[in-house]
Design an enzyme around this catalytic site. Sequence first.
Site, PDB file in Angstrom:
ATOM      1  N   ASP A  30      45.124 -27.195   5.649  1.00 33.48           N
ATOM      2  CA  ASP A  30      44.048 -27.299   4.660  1.00 33.48           C
ATOM      3  C   ASP A  30      44.314 -28.549   3.829  1.00 33.48           C
ATOM      4  O   ASP A  30      45.473 -28.869   3.547  1.00 33.48           O
ATOM      5  CB  ASP A  30      44.031 -26.063   3.749  1.00 33.48           C
ATOM      6  CG  ASP A  30      42.670 -25.848   3.121  1.00 33.48           C
ATOM      7  OD1 ASP A  30      42.029 -24.823   3.402  1.00 33.48           O
ATOM      8  OD2 ASP A  30      42.241 -26.737   2.339  1.00 33.48           O
ATOM      9  N   PHE A 152      32.636 -13.032  13.500  1.00 32.00           N
ATOM     10  CA  PHE A 152      31.740 -11.993  12.977  1.00 32.00           C
ATOM     11  C   PHE A 152      32.406 -11.119  11.926  1.00 32.00           C
ATOM     12  O   PHE A 152      31.891 -10.059  11.574  1.00 32.00           O
ATOM     13  CB  PHE A 152      31.224 -11.118  14.129  1.00 32.00           C
ATOM     14  CG  PHE A 152      30.455 -11.892  15.168  1.00 32.00           C
ATOM     15  CD1 PHE A 152      29.140 -12.283  14.939  1.00 32.00           C
ATOM     16  CD2 PHE A 152      31.055 -12.264  16.360  1.00 32.00           C
ATOM     17  CE1 PHE A 152      28.429 -13.019  15.893  1.00 32.00           C
ATOM     18  CE2 PHE A 152      30.352 -13.000  17.322  1.00 32.00           C
ATOM     19  CZ  PHE A 152      29.038 -13.380  17.083  1.00 32.00           C
ATOM     20  N   LEU A 153      33.588 -11.519  11.436  1.00 31.01           N
ATOM     21  CA  LEU A 153      34.300 -10.645  10.482  1.00 31.01           C
ATOM     22  C   LEU A 153      33.510 -10.474   9.188  1.00 31.01           C
ATOM     23  O   LEU A 153      32.755 -11.359   8.779  1.00 31.01           O
ATOM     24  CB  LEU A 153      35.703 -11.180  10.187  1.00 31.01           C
ATOM     25  CG  LEU A 153      35.910 -12.516   9.461  1.00 31.01           C
ATOM     26  CD1 LEU A 153      35.714 -12.406   7.965  1.00 31.01           C
ATOM     27  CD2 LEU A 153      37.305 -13.034   9.744  1.00 31.01           C
ATOM     28  N   ARG A 154      33.694  -9.308   8.577  1.00 31.67           N
ATOM     29  CA  ARG A 154      33.061  -9.038   7.287  1.00 31.67           C
ATOM     30  C   ARG A 154      34.129  -9.078   6.210  1.00 31.67           C
ATOM     31  O   ARG A 154      35.253  -8.622   6.443  1.00 31.67           O
ATOM     32  CB  ARG A 154      32.430  -7.633   7.268  1.00 31.67           C
ATOM     33  CG  ARG A 154      31.236  -7.484   8.160  1.00 31.67           C
ATOM     34  CD  ARG A 154      30.967  -6.039   8.455  1.00 31.67           C
ATOM     35  NE  ARG A 154      32.097  -5.443   9.168  1.00 31.67           N
ATOM     36  CZ  ARG A 154      32.184  -4.167   9.507  1.00 31.67           C
ATOM     37  NH1 ARG A 154      31.236  -3.326   9.172  1.00 31.67           N
ATOM     38  NH2 ARG A 154      33.225  -3.713  10.174  1.00 31.67           N
ATOM     39  N   PHE A 249      23.667  -0.349   8.731  1.00 33.59           N
ATOM     40  CA  PHE A 249      23.041  -1.477   8.055  1.00 33.59           C
ATOM     41  C   PHE A 249      21.622  -1.179   7.599  1.00 33.59           C
ATOM     42  O   PHE A 249      20.741  -2.034   7.615  1.00 33.59           O
ATOM     43  CB  PHE A 249      23.066  -2.727   8.962  1.00 33.59           C
ATOM     44  CG  PHE A 249      23.951  -3.781   8.386  1.00 33.59           C
ATOM     45  CD1 PHE A 249      25.331  -3.636   8.438  1.00 33.59           C
ATOM     46  CD2 PHE A 249      23.433  -4.885   7.734  1.00 33.59           C
ATOM     47  CE1 PHE A 249      26.162  -4.577   7.864  1.00 33.59           C
ATOM     48  CE2 PHE A 249      24.245  -5.829   7.151  1.00 33.59           C
ATOM     49  CZ  PHE A 249      25.606  -5.674   7.230  1.00 33.59           C
ATOM     50  N   LEU A 250      21.421   0.064   7.195  1.00 34.62           N
ATOM     51  CA  LEU A 250      20.118   0.449   6.663  1.00 34.62           C
ATOM     52  C   LEU A 250      20.273   1.093   5.295  1.00 34.62           C
ATOM     53  O   LEU A 250      19.541   2.007   4.950  1.00 34.62           O
ATOM     54  CB  LEU A 250      19.418   1.403   7.639  1.00 34.62           C
ATOM     55  CG  LEU A 250      18.752   0.780   8.876  1.00 34.62           C
ATOM     56  CD1 LEU A 250      18.139   1.839   9.768  1.00 34.62           C
ATOM     57  CD2 LEU A 250      17.684  -0.247   8.498  1.00 34.62           C
ATOM     58  N   CYS A 260      27.401 -15.560   3.463  1.00 36.47           N
ATOM     59  CA  CYS A 260      26.798 -15.754   4.790  1.00 36.47           C
ATOM     60  C   CYS A 260      25.281 -15.558   4.846  1.00 36.47           C
ATOM     61  O   CYS A 260      24.547 -16.501   5.112  1.00 36.47           O
ATOM     62  CB  CYS A 260      27.472 -14.824   5.793  1.00 36.47           C
ATOM     63  SG  CYS A 260      29.188 -15.273   6.053  1.00 36.47           S
ATOM     64  N   ARG A 327      30.184 -14.902  -4.650  1.00 36.52           N
ATOM     65  CA  ARG A 327      29.142 -15.808  -4.163  1.00 36.52           C
ATOM     66  C   ARG A 327      27.835 -15.052  -3.901  1.00 36.52           C
ATOM     67  O   ARG A 327      27.819 -14.067  -3.177  1.00 36.52           O
ATOM     68  CB  ARG A 327      29.611 -16.528  -2.893  1.00 36.52           C
ATOM     69  CG  ARG A 327      30.594 -17.636  -3.220  1.00 36.52           C
ATOM     70  CD  ARG A 327      31.125 -18.281  -1.980  1.00 36.52           C
ATOM     71  NE  ARG A 327      32.021 -17.408  -1.243  1.00 36.52           N
ATOM     72  CZ  ARG A 327      32.621 -17.753  -0.102  1.00 36.52           C
ATOM     73  NH1 ARG A 327      32.409 -18.934   0.412  1.00 36.52           N
ATOM     74  NH2 ARG A 327      33.427 -16.903   0.516  1.00 36.52           N
TER      75      ARG A 327
HETATM   76  C1  UDX Z   1      28.301 -10.738   7.110  1.00 38.47           C
HETATM   77  C2  UDX Z   1      28.240 -10.197   8.555  1.00 38.47           C
HETATM   78  O1  UDX Z   1      28.213  -8.775   8.534  1.00 38.47           O
HETATM   79  C3  UDX Z   1      29.423 -10.703   9.351  1.00 38.47           C
HETATM   80  O2  UDX Z   1      29.322 -10.284  10.694  1.00 38.47           O
HETATM   81  C4  UDX Z   1      29.463 -12.220   9.268  1.00 38.47           C
HETATM   82  O3  UDX Z   1      30.619 -12.722   9.937  1.00 38.47           O
HETATM   83  C5  UDX Z   1      29.461 -12.697   7.835  1.00 38.47           C
HETATM   84  O4  UDX Z   1      28.348 -12.144   7.127  1.00 38.47           O
HETATM   85  P1  UDX Z   1      29.676 -10.104   4.889  1.00 38.47           P
HETATM   86  O5  UDX Z   1      28.812 -11.111   4.205  1.00 38.47           O
HETATM   87  O6  UDX Z   1      31.155 -10.144   4.663  1.00 38.47           O
HETATM   88  O7  UDX Z   1      29.463 -10.189   6.491  1.00 38.47           O
HETATM   89  O8  UDX Z   1      29.202  -8.650   4.415  1.00 38.47           O
HETATM   90  P2  UDX Z   1      28.279  -7.478   4.980  1.00 38.47           P
HETATM   91  O9  UDX Z   1      29.075  -6.241   5.028  1.00 38.47           O
HETATM   92  O10 UDX Z   1      27.585  -7.856   6.207  1.00 38.47           O
HETATM   93  O11 UDX Z   1      27.242  -7.321   3.770  1.00 38.47           O
HETATM   94  C6  UDX Z   1      26.377  -8.384   3.390  1.00 38.47           C
HETATM   95  C7  UDX Z   1      25.503  -7.965   2.243  1.00 38.47           C
HETATM   96  O12 UDX Z   1      24.535  -7.012   2.672  1.00 38.47           O
HETATM   97  C8  UDX Z   1      26.251  -7.300   1.079  1.00 38.47           C
HETATM   98  O13 UDX Z   1      25.747  -7.818  -0.129  1.00 38.47           O
HETATM   99  C9  UDX Z   1      25.920  -5.824   1.219  1.00 38.47           C
HETATM  100  O14 UDX Z   1      25.916  -5.151  -0.016  1.00 38.47           O
HETATM  101  C10 UDX Z   1      24.519  -5.877   1.815  1.00 38.47           C
HETATM  102  N1  UDX Z   1      24.167  -4.699   2.616  1.00 38.47           N
HETATM  103  C11 UDX Z   1      24.833  -4.426   3.768  1.00 38.47           C
HETATM  104  C12 UDX Z   1      23.134  -3.855   2.208  1.00 38.47           C
HETATM  105  O15 UDX Z   1      22.514  -4.080   1.157  1.00 38.47           O
HETATM  106  N2  UDX Z   1      22.806  -2.773   2.980  1.00 38.47           N
HETATM  107  C13 UDX Z   1      23.433  -2.477   4.139  1.00 38.47           C
HETATM  108  O16 UDX Z   1      23.068  -1.488   4.786  1.00 38.47           O
HETATM  109  C14 UDX Z   1      24.498  -3.327   4.545  1.00 38.47           C
END
Ligand code: UDX
Length: 430
Positions: A30, A152-154, A249-250, A260, A327
């Site tokens: 880095d 694709f990690l969260r 995711f609903l 992201c 963020r």
């Molecule tokens: C996301 C993708 O899931 C991941 O695969 C990619 O690599 C990066 O972007 P991340 O941003 O870490 O990951 O979080 P995620 O768990 O996907 O949630 C994103 C946002 O959606 C959060 O603000 C969460 O609160 C919201 N969310 C998620 C909802 O409002 N409802 C849901 O059912 C799921």
Amino acid sequence: MNICVIGTGYVGLVTGAVFADLGNDVICVDNDKEKIELLNKGIMPIYEPGLKEIVQNNVEDRRLTFTTDINKGVRISEIIFICVGTPAKNNGETDISYIEEAAKGIGKALNEYKIIVNKSTVPIGTGDFVREIIEKNKEKDINFDVVSNPEFLREGSAIQDTLAPERIVIGAPTKEVAMKLLELYATLGRPMLITDIYSAEMIKYASNTFLAMKISFINKIANICESTGANISDVTKGIGYDSRIGSSFLNAGLGFGGSCFPKDIKSFLHTAKKFGHDFNLLNSVIEIDNNRATHFMNIIREKIGGFKGKTIGILGLSFKPDTDDMRDAKSIEIIKMMLSEGAKIKAYDPVAIENAKKIIPNIEYAKNSYSAAYKADAIAIITEWREFKLLNMEKIKKEMKRPVIFDGRNIYDPEKMRKTGFEYYSIGRR
Ligand code: UDX
């Protein structure tokens, strides 16, 4: 295998630590000297469950090292992962200047054949761009290949997601190159898709925008539930039993934030436009999401009779649970609106307070949920941290001036809350 990872953000640091844990020798590079110094002392730049332990173990076992020297990192490695940030420009386009910088560094250091793997989320065509930059900057006539391997990690479950991803996507120019990556990932025993670079780059955007679309879809349904008297929890269950839809995711709530989804949708819209496509569906996804905070504010304002002179206890600041990442967190937007309407804010988050202070300095931060509730006219749940689900609600009620809860993430059972004596409002439910 000898691996170099360029960029020590969420993706780079977690990828590097996991590859080391799988027995590879990993050098993380880095250009942020301070960050590398901290990492060498075992201090993590981000909060991510399990990260500190996995980094420490692998540093102790000497499989994981950190440096600012890209030249060294590239020279000793067979595979180089580019995991640098790809922020958004004002027009939504993705800024790939950090990718360019990394590619230049790789080109200059190239001493023998290497595979360069792009893990950062980048617009379709960036693989070609990386190839060009390395070609231009290489000092010797050495061959190399560029691969796209989107991540694709969260956040919050990054280690687990990296150790057991639902799929591994490898966009490679030839089968032989793909095999090298396959070898590296084989120990994980997860489904792998080998494809071309453009498709791999596309898969990442198509995945993230689809997921964001699911969230906006269910949030709009929740609004209609509020108007019609339907219950979003039952509606979600009812549609989720259909395997073509699925129940994940609903979760209706305050919408999506983080590093992201908001940026990726805009970037994908930009790419689509560049190729002559108006992807208006995605404009609606953004529009619905942009309206979440205002919609929540409208509910609160109406029920408590305006914010002027009211004390609001805020539970949850990070964009989602199990992270200190602020963020595009909905808390920022909501708190700023409340302040502008004359509210006094007392906010609590299990880990994000230090980061939140840098963005919203002019509010009171509480030590725990109970002190955030003290003398509050209302509590607003912004992030669904597990500890909020386990609170002693009798105690919370006693602390408050008026026991009103606005649950932006539907973490409580409305009936139970009312029985405990709360005035309770949530998303898409009565
Ligand atoms: C996301 C993708 O899931 C991941 O695969 C990619 O690599 C990066 O972007 P991340 O941003 O870490 O990951 O979080 P995620 O768990 O996907 O949630 C994103 C946002 O959606 C959060 O603000 C969460 O609160 C919201 N969310 C998620 C909802 O409002 N409802 C849901 O059912 C799921």
